[in-house]
Motif scaffolding. Sequence first.
Motif, PDB file in Angstrom:
ATOM      1  N   CYS A   1       0.799  -1.272   0.006  1.00 45.16           N
ATOM      2  CA  CYS A   1      -0.111   0.008  -0.002  1.00 45.16           C
ATOM      3  C   CYS A   1       0.770   1.113  -0.019  1.00 45.16           C
ATOM      4  O   CYS A   1       0.233   2.418   0.201  1.00 45.16           O
ATOM      5  CB  CYS A   1      -0.901   0.065   1.137  1.00 45.16           C
ATOM      6  SG  CYS A   1      -2.428  -1.028   1.214  1.00 45.16           S
ATOM      7  N   THR A   2       2.055   1.057  -0.300  1.00 48.77           N
ATOM      8  CA  THR A   2       3.133   2.312  -0.100  1.00 48.77           C
ATOM      9  C   THR A   2       2.759   3.240  -1.296  1.00 48.77           C
ATOM     10  O   THR A   2       2.991   4.477  -1.237  1.00 48.77           O
ATOM     11  CB  THR A   2       4.554   2.101  -0.031  1.00 48.77           C
ATOM     12  OG1 THR A   2       4.780   0.990  -1.058  1.00 48.77           O
ATOM     13  CG2 THR A   2       4.795   1.472   1.175  1.00 48.77           C
TER      14      THR A   2
ATOM     15  N   LEU B   1       0.822   6.693  -1.112  1.00 50.03           N
ATOM     16  CA  LEU B   1       1.703   7.804  -0.673  1.00 50.03           C
ATOM     17  C   LEU B   1       1.566   8.940  -2.096  1.00 50.03           C
ATOM     18  O   LEU B   1       2.015   9.954  -2.100  1.00 50.03           O
ATOM     19  CB  LEU B   1       2.840   7.726  -0.068  1.00 50.03           C
ATOM     20  CG  LEU B   1       2.807   6.931   0.954  1.00 50.03           C
ATOM     21  CD1 LEU B   1       4.230   6.860   1.532  1.00 50.03           C
ATOM     22  CD2 LEU B   1       1.965   7.482   2.182  1.00 50.03           C
ATOM     23  N   ASN B   2       1.440   8.359  -3.193  1.00 53.82           N
ATOM     24  CA  ASN B   2       1.583   9.266  -4.454  1.00 53.82           C
ATOM     25  C   ASN B   2       0.307   9.640  -4.883  1.00 53.82           C
ATOM     26  O   ASN B   2      -0.680   9.219  -5.189  1.00 53.82           O
ATOM     27  CB  ASN B   2       2.135   8.391  -5.861  1.00 53.82           C
ATOM     28  CG  ASN B   2       3.454   7.683  -5.523  1.00 53.82           C
ATOM     29  OD1 ASN B   2       4.405   8.483  -4.961  1.00 53.82           O
ATOM     30  ND2 ASN B   2       3.581   6.706  -5.824  1.00 53.82           N
ATOM     31  N   VAL B   3      -0.175  10.953  -4.278  1.00 54.67           N
ATOM     32  CA  VAL B   3      -1.334  11.519  -4.415  1.00 54.67           C
ATOM     33  C   VAL B   3      -1.303  12.698  -5.505  1.00 54.67           C
ATOM     34  O   VAL B   3      -0.221  13.167  -5.769  1.00 54.67           O
ATOM     35  CB  VAL B   3      -1.737  11.878  -2.850  1.00 54.67           C
ATOM     36  CG1 VAL B   3      -1.984  10.884  -2.129  1.00 54.67           C
ATOM     37  CG2 VAL B   3      -0.903  13.277  -2.613  1.00 54.67           C
ATOM     38  N   THR B   4      -2.526  13.150  -5.821  1.00 58.78           N
ATOM     39  CA  THR B   4      -2.572  14.213  -6.518  1.00 58.78           C
ATOM     40  C   THR B   4      -3.825  14.983  -6.176  1.00 58.78           C
ATOM     41  O   THR B   4      -4.647  14.005  -5.485  1.00 58.78           O
ATOM     42  CB  THR B   4      -2.910  13.814  -8.254  1.00 58.78           C
ATOM     43  OG1 THR B   4      -3.894  12.804  -8.359  1.00 58.78           O
ATOM     44  CG2 THR B   4      -1.315  13.446  -8.915  1.00 58.78           C
ATOM     45  N   PRO B   5      -3.816  16.359  -6.549  1.00 58.45           N
ATOM     46  CA  PRO B   5      -4.910  16.938  -5.724  1.00 58.45           C
ATOM     47  C   PRO B   5      -6.235  16.471  -6.357  1.00 58.45           C
ATOM     48  O   PRO B   5      -6.357  16.234  -7.543  1.00 58.45           O
ATOM     49  CB  PRO B   5      -4.883  18.351  -6.367  1.00 58.45           C
ATOM     50  CG  PRO B   5      -3.219  18.364  -6.702  1.00 58.45           C
ATOM     51  CD  PRO B   5      -2.858  17.114  -7.134  1.00 58.45           C
ATOM     52  N   LEU B   6      -7.307  16.387  -5.450  1.00 53.95           N
ATOM     53  CA  LEU B   6      -8.546  16.021  -5.663  1.00 53.95           C
ATOM     54  C   LEU B   6      -9.441  17.209  -6.035  1.00 53.95           C
ATOM     55  O   LEU B   6     -10.360  16.806  -6.844  1.00 53.95           O
ATOM     56  CB  LEU B   6      -9.378  15.166  -4.438  1.00 53.95           C
ATOM     57  CG  LEU B   6      -8.434  13.933  -3.820  1.00 53.95           C
ATOM     58  CD1 LEU B   6      -9.228  13.694  -2.508  1.00 53.95           C
ATOM     59  CD2 LEU B   6      -8.664  12.757  -4.622  1.00 53.95           C
ATOM     60  N   ASP B   7      -9.199  18.197  -5.507  1.00 50.35           N
ATOM     61  CA  ASP B   7      -9.964  19.246  -5.939  1.00 50.35           C
ATOM     62  C   ASP B   7     -10.030  19.691  -7.365  1.00 50.35           C
ATOM     63  O   ASP B   7      -8.903  20.023  -7.541  1.00 50.35           O
ATOM     64  CB  ASP B   7      -9.328  20.532  -4.961  1.00 50.35           C
ATOM     65  CG  ASP B   7     -10.296  21.732  -4.838  1.00 50.35           C
ATOM     66  OD1 ASP B   7     -11.271  21.827  -5.805  1.00 50.35           O
ATOM     67  OD2 ASP B   7     -10.077  22.574  -4.081  1.00 50.35           O
TER      68      ASP B   7
ATOM     69  N   VAL C   1      -8.071  23.026  -8.169  1.00 50.36           N
ATOM     70  CA  VAL C   1      -6.587  22.944  -8.029  1.00 50.36           C
ATOM     71  C   VAL C   1      -6.087  21.997  -9.005  1.00 50.36           C
ATOM     72  O   VAL C   1      -6.645  20.695  -9.271  1.00 50.36           O
ATOM     73  CB  VAL C   1      -6.176  22.535  -6.666  1.00 50.36           C
ATOM     74  CG1 VAL C   1      -4.598  22.221  -6.378  1.00 50.36           C
ATOM     75  CG2 VAL C   1      -6.703  23.405  -5.569  1.00 50.36           C
ATOM     76  N   SER C   2      -5.253  22.399  -9.807  1.00 55.62           N
ATOM     77  CA  SER C   2      -4.539  21.354 -10.943  1.00 55.62           C
ATOM     78  C   SER C   2      -3.183  21.642 -10.838  1.00 55.62           C
ATOM     79  O   SER C   2      -2.619  22.753 -10.790  1.00 55.62           O
ATOM     80  CB  SER C   2      -5.390  21.319 -11.909  1.00 55.62           C
ATOM     81  OG  SER C   2      -5.147  22.409 -12.627  1.00 55.62           O
ATOM     82  N   THR C   3      -2.476  20.613 -11.380  1.00 55.96           N
ATOM     83  CA  THR C   3      -0.988  20.925 -12.009  1.00 55.96           C
ATOM     84  C   THR C   3      -0.981  21.493 -13.208  1.00 55.96           C
ATOM     85  O   THR C   3      -1.971  21.781 -14.000  1.00 55.96           O
ATOM     86  CB  THR C   3      -0.512  19.471 -11.949  1.00 55.96           C
ATOM     87  OG1 THR C   3      -0.971  18.775 -12.858  1.00 55.96           O
ATOM     88  CG2 THR C   3      -0.333  18.543 -10.747  1.00 55.96           C
TER      89      THR C   3
END
Lengths: 523, 971
Positions: A1-2, A5-11, A14-16
Motif C-alpha cells: 500500500c505504499t 502515498l503518491n497523491v494528486t490533488p482531488l480538488d 486545483v490542478s498541476t
Amino acid sequence: CTNDLNVTPLDTKVSTATATFKNTATPYIEYLAKIYAGFSTGGLQGGDNQLDISGYDGGSQAGYLRPLWNLEELPTDEAMCCWNDNTIQNFHTFSWTPTDIFLNGFYARLYYQITIATSFLQETTDAQLQSRGCSTSLIDSIHTFRAEARFLRALCYDNVLDLFRNGPLVTDSSPIGTPTLPPYATAQQILNYITTELNSCQADLDAPAVGYGPTYGHANKAAAWALLARVYLNANTYLGTNNTQYYDSCLTNCNKVIAAGYKLEPTYQNLFTTDNYKSQEIIFPNIYDGTNLTTWGGLMFLECSMVDSKNQSITNAPGAWGGNRAVPEFVARFTNEETNYTLDQRYSMLYQGFNHPSIDDNTQFEQGTPLLKYVNYSSTGVKSTASFATGAFPILRLGDVYLMYAEAVLRGGAGGDKATALQYINDLRDRAEGSGGFTDLEITSSQLTLPFILEERAREMFAEATRRTDLVRFGDLTSSSYLWQWKGGVKNGTGVDNHYNVYPLPSSDLNANPNLKQNPGYN
Amino acid sequence: VVKDASTGETIIGANVVVKGTTTGTITDANGNFSLTVPAKATLSVSYIGYQTVDVPVEGKSHFVVDLKQSAVALNEVVAIGYGTVKKSDLTGSVVAINADKLTKGLATSMTDLLAGQIAGVNITTDGGAPGSSASILVRGGSSVYASNQPLFVVDGVPLTPEGVNGVANPLSFINPQDIQTVTVLKDASATAIYGSRASNGVILITTKKGRLHQKLSISYDGNTSASVNSKLMDVLSADEYRHFIDTYWADASTGMNTKAALLGTANTNWQKEIYQTAISQDHNLSVSGSTGILPYRVSVGYTDQSGILKTTYFKRTTASVNLSPSFLNDDLKMNVNLTGAYIVNSFGNTGAIGAAESMDPTQPVYATNGVNSTIGKNYGNGYFMWMGSNGQPLSLGTCNPLSALTQEQNDSWVYQSSGSMQMDYRVHWLPDLHANLNLAYDLSHANGSVVIAANSPMSYVWGSDKTGSAEYNPYYQSKVNTLLDFYLNYKKTLGINSIDIMGGYSWQKYFDTSWNSTTYATNPGQNVPRVDTPEEYYMVSFYGRLNYTLLDKYLLTATIRNDGTSRFAPGNRYGVFPSAAFAWKIKDESFLKNVNWLSDLKLRLGYGLTGQQDIPPTVNGVFIGYYPYIPNYTTSTANNGAAYEFGNNWYQLIRPNWYNTNLKWETCTTYNAGVDFGFMNQRFTGSVDVYKRITNNLLNVIPVAAGTNFTNNLLQNIGSLENKGVEVTLGGRPIITHDFTWDVNLNASYNYNNVTKLTRSGTANYPGITTGAISGGTGNYIELIAVGHPLGAYYVYHQLYDSKGQPIEGAYGNGGMYISKHTGTPPWTMGFASKMTYKKWFFNFAMHADIGNYNYNNNAAGQDGLVGTYTSSGYLSNTTHSAIATGFNTIQYFSDYFIQNASFLRMDNMTLGYNFDHLFDTKLSASIYGTVQNPFVITKYKGLDPEVNGGIDNNIYPRPRVYILGLRVNF
C-alpha cells in the motif's frame, strides 16, 4: 500500500501545470488576469481573501495601490493619518525602519507580482505552447499576453526603483520554486532592465486604444510609452546623474503617447468617478468593481479613508473611515500660489467643513483638510449602492504625460518645446476651471518654470500616489527648504536626513537573501 | 498485627472493622491494632493497594493478618500504544488516570476532566462557551507553526487533529462518561512508537467495556446545573458616562464640545442585557454485563448545556456499544466498538461581548431609528443602532450588543461516528505469539450556517454586505479517517530474561471535503450551490518495539518507527524515529529490599526521536493543504469578488500556488530522566522527571527570498527550539481512619521554552517573525518569534511612569521596541486535588495554578484611549474606570503597560456529596452531590479572567460559576 502515498490533488479547482495549461485560450487569459488583478485585490477571493501574501493584512498592507499610496502620500504634505494601525504614523514623521510592516507588505506585493509575471513567461514559451498543440493564432495572441506580463513586471520594477532604488532582480531565467537566490541589482541595473523590457515588449502590445473598447483593461503600447516617460524623467534622480539624454527619451515617449489620440477628460472630477472607464484620458487603469473585484485597499481605501460622518455624503464613499487628511501647507499650494484658486475645480475637492485646517492634535480626524477626490457616483451622478468601491484608479493618464512633457522641456530635454509645454499646461488649467472653454487660470510663458511644475503637479496630481516621487525629484522631500506640519515629527516641520529619500529594503528579505545590501542610512 | 503477605512488612494504617458495624480502628506504627469485639464477629481488614481480608474472630484474641497486594495496584496494566505493560514495568514517562476517580465539575469533554491534573500537561480552555475548545500543551510547545496538540488515540485509533468545522472542540464527540482511563505518554521513549505524530505527546483514551461474567449492571449519572456570570467589565454607568462626555469633550475652541449631542437619555447596562443565568442538564445511562461469552456495554448520554451569553448552547446526544467476546477457548479475543454522537451547537455572536463593553450606555436597547425620508425605511428591526448624519446606518458604529445575539443565528449540526474492530489472536501452537488486527473508521459530518436577519443592526455593521440585506452563509465539512493496523507480539520469559517483541504495519487515510459559501445569499432558505474542496493524505508506517527485562529489575525498551506520508515529495517522504529507554527498579536490589519505609524506587532514563508532519490547514494566513510539494494552480470561484475585466468580460483568475519540494519532517529529540518512589507501602507516592527536548528542522512559515516562490512566507524546514523542564507528581493519603480518609494529589511542573534558530542565514538585524494578531487597528501584532526568546514573547515599548507611578502617555524608554521576557504561556503550572470521605459523606475539590504567565490585556489596551469615546464617523463609545485611571487619550497598543501579570490560582470545583449503599435493602446504591465549579480565582490580573489561551486577552467568553446538583445510581 505504499503507492497510496503518491497523491494528486482531488480538488477540481486545483490542478498541476499540465492539467491546467493545454491548447485553449481561457487558462492563459485567466492566468494573465491574475497578474492584473493582483494590482487591485490581495487574493483569489474578493475582500482580499485567500491572500497571495501572508503575515500582512490583505487590504491595508499586502495589496498594491493602498500601500503604494501610503508610501507616496503619507511622507508628504498631502496626507497625515490619525489611525493607530501599527507604524502608519511613522511615515509622516519620517521614522520608518526596515522592519516596517507597510514597507514589507508592499515590497512583498511587488515581488509577488514580479514572480507570477515571470512564471507566466516561463510557462508560455513558444516551445511549450507548440508542445501542447496550441494553434498559431493562439500562440500569436499569447505573444500579446506575454508582452503585457513584461509590462506589468516592469511597472513593479519601476516601483522598486523609485521607492527602494536597489533590490533583487528576477528575470525570465530565474528558477522559481528553488532555493536559488536572485542577485542584487543596483539602480542602474534595474533602470536598464526596465527600459530594455519596455522598449522590447512594445512590439507585441496592442495598439493604443482610447476610451472604452474590447481591449479595455489590457496594457497597450501607450502604457509602455507613458511608463518609459516616467522612468526617464526620474532617471537622473535614481542614478544621481545629470544626463539630459534621459529627458530626451522622456520627451520621445511623451510625444508617442500624445500622438496616440488620448484627450483630456473635459470635467476633472470625471476622472475619478465610478464610470471613468469611459474616460479618453486614462492610459492605464487599475480596475475595481463593487461586486466583481473587491478589496479593502485600492480605490475603496482612497474613497473611505478621507471621509467621516460629516463629509461621507459628499462622495457617497462606501465607508467613513476617518483616517487621512492634508496638512495646511498643501492647501497653500492653491491658496498661496494661485490668484484665482476659487475658480479651480481641483481646489473644490479640498474639504473645508472641519474649519480647523491646522492639525494640532493628530488624534482628531476633524483637524486638517480631507481631499475628496475619489467619488462613488457616476459622471451623471448615479450613486453606487455596492458595499465596495467601483471605478478605476488612473495609474497613467494624459494629464500626467503633459506635466512630464513640460518638465522634461524645462529640464533641457530635446524633442519638445516650451510653447507646446505651455499649451499643455494651460490645457490642464483650463480644464481645471471647467468644461466651458474658460481661460482664467492660464499662465504665461514666463510663469512656466520648474518650481511652477512642482506646484502644478501638486494641484493636478494630488492624492494620485506621485507626490513623494515629485518631492524627491525636486529635492524637497527631506530638505528644510520646504516644511509642512509634522514633517520629521515636529509640529511645524523640520528637515530630515537625506537617506529618507529612499526606503530601506525590508529586513525580512535581507535576512532571506544574503545577496542583498541595505540602503545607506538604514541598519 | 497486619502484615504484607509477600514481604512480611507490617502495614501501618490498615483499616480493621467489625463487619456489619461501624466499629473499627486502624493499625499503629508497628502494624498492631486492638479492638473489643463480640466473640462471633468477623473482622474486615483493608488497606489501599491490598485485597481486603475477612477474619472470623472465633474467640481468638491475637491475629496475624497477611494482606496480599491487590492485583490492580501491582499489576495494573497501562496502555502504551500497540500493547500494554504492567505499571511497574514502565520505562518512560507515562501517566495513567482513571477517569471515574477524578474530581470533576461540568465536564463536556475530556479536556474539562484533565485540566490541572497531570504534571507537564497544561490545558487551557478557550473560555466559558458551552462545548468550547481547549489548548493542550504537553511539556511546552515543540513546534512553531505545526500543530502543538498531542496525538489523541481512542481505543487504538488516532484522531484527526483539527476536528471538524462546526464543533469547537474535537474531543467533545467523546462523552466523558464513557471514558475508562486516560494515559498520557509524555517523553519520547514512550511516544516514539507513534513516530511522526508524537512530538507533542500522545494521549491514549480507553473507553469502558463490559467484563466477562459480569452481572448486569445499570447505572445512571446525571446532573442539572445553573451557570451564572461571575464578573463584568468595569465600564461606566450611563450617568457616569454622561458626566464623562460632558467634561472630556468640553473644549469649545476646537469644536470638540459637540459630542454631548450624541448622548441618549436611556440607562442601559449592556452587559446585563447580553448575559443570562443558564440552566443545563446532563443525563447518562449505561448498561453493562455479560451474556455467555459476550461481555457488553451500552450507553447513551444527553447533554443540554446553555451558555451564559444569551442564545448560546451546546446539545449533544451520544450512544456507544462495546462488545468484547472471546472465541476459540480465549485464543481469539475481539473488541468491537461503535459510537455515535449528534451535536447541535449555537455559537452566538461573541462579538456581543466586546460590543457590550463599548456600547454607549445612554442609548436604549430598543428604538425605532429615524425613518429615512428618501426610502421610507425604519432601520434596525426595532433595535437601537447608530445612524449617520446622512440618515444612513453607520457601518463602523458599534453594533447593538443584544441584537448581535438575537438577530444572528450561528448554528451547526454535526454527526459523528466511529467504529473499530480489534482482533487479538493467540497463536494456538505458540501461545507466546499474538497477532493483532485493528480496523477502524472515524467520520464526522458537519453542516452549519450563519444567518443574519434583514435590516438588523448586524446587517449594516458586521455583515459582509453592510447594506441591510439578509445574509445566509452555510458551510459544510465532512471527514473520513480509516485505519488498518496489524502487529505481531511475542512475549517470553526464560529464566532471568524476559522479552516482549512487537512489530507491525499501519495504513491510515485521511479524507476531508469542505465548503463554505463564499458569496452570501440574501435568502436564508436559498439553495446555495456547493463547491467542495476535497483533500486527502495517507500515512503508511512500520513499527516495532522490544522490551527486555533482566532479573525483573533492569528494564530496557527500544522502539523504532518508519513513517511515510503523502504530504512530502518522494525523496523526503519517509522518516525513521527511534527511541530507547532504561529503567532500574532500585527498590528490588538487595540493599534496599529490607528498607521498610521505602516501598518503591525506580530510575528511568529515556531518549527518543519523534517527528511532526501535522500542519494545520492554514498557517499564518498561508493555506497549506495536503499537497505542499506539488506545483499547482488554483482557479478562483465565479461570483466571488475576484475576477478581472478585459473589454466587456470578467475573467476568473488562475493563480500559481507556492510549493516546496524540499519539505520534510520536523524532528524532536527528547532526553528524559525520572525517578518514581513510594513510601509506607505506597501510601505516599511520587515521581520526578526532568527533560530536555530539542526540535530541529522546524516546519516554519518564514520569509522566503523575494522572487523565488509564489508567496513571501514559505513553509520551510528552518529553525530550532528547545524545551527544558521539571515535573513533580506527589500523591498520598495523609489521613486514614475508619471514618475519615483524605487523599491528595499534587503536581507541579516548570517548562522553559527557547527559540534557538529561526532563519537560514541568521542576520543580526532581523528581529524575528511578528505574530499574535491583536484586536484594534488593522494588521497589528504583539508577539515576536525571535532567537533567544520563548515562543509568544511580547514585542512592546518600555512604558515610562511619572513620580506617582502613573504611566506617561506616549513616553517610552530608549531603544524602540523590545522583546519582553514575558509570554502568555505559564512557565510554572500546578494542580492540587483533594478527596475526603467521612463515613458516607465525601468532599472533593480540585484547583490549579499558573504562575509567571503574563497576558497582553488587549481589552484594556483597546479601551485605554479616551479620544476613542468619539469616533469621527459619528458615534460614541463607552470606556472603563480603569481607562480613566490610566488616563491615556490615544490608544497605546504597544505599551508594555498592558503586559500584565496573569498568575492565578483557580478553584476548579468543590463537591460535597453523600453515598447511599444498599438502598431499600437491595444492591441499589446511589450518591447525590452538589458541586460549585469555578467558585473563585485568586489573581492580581486586572482583566476579566487571567486564564487566557495564548495570552492575548480579548473579549473572552467569560467562564461562568456553575452550581451543579448531581445524582448517581447503580443497580
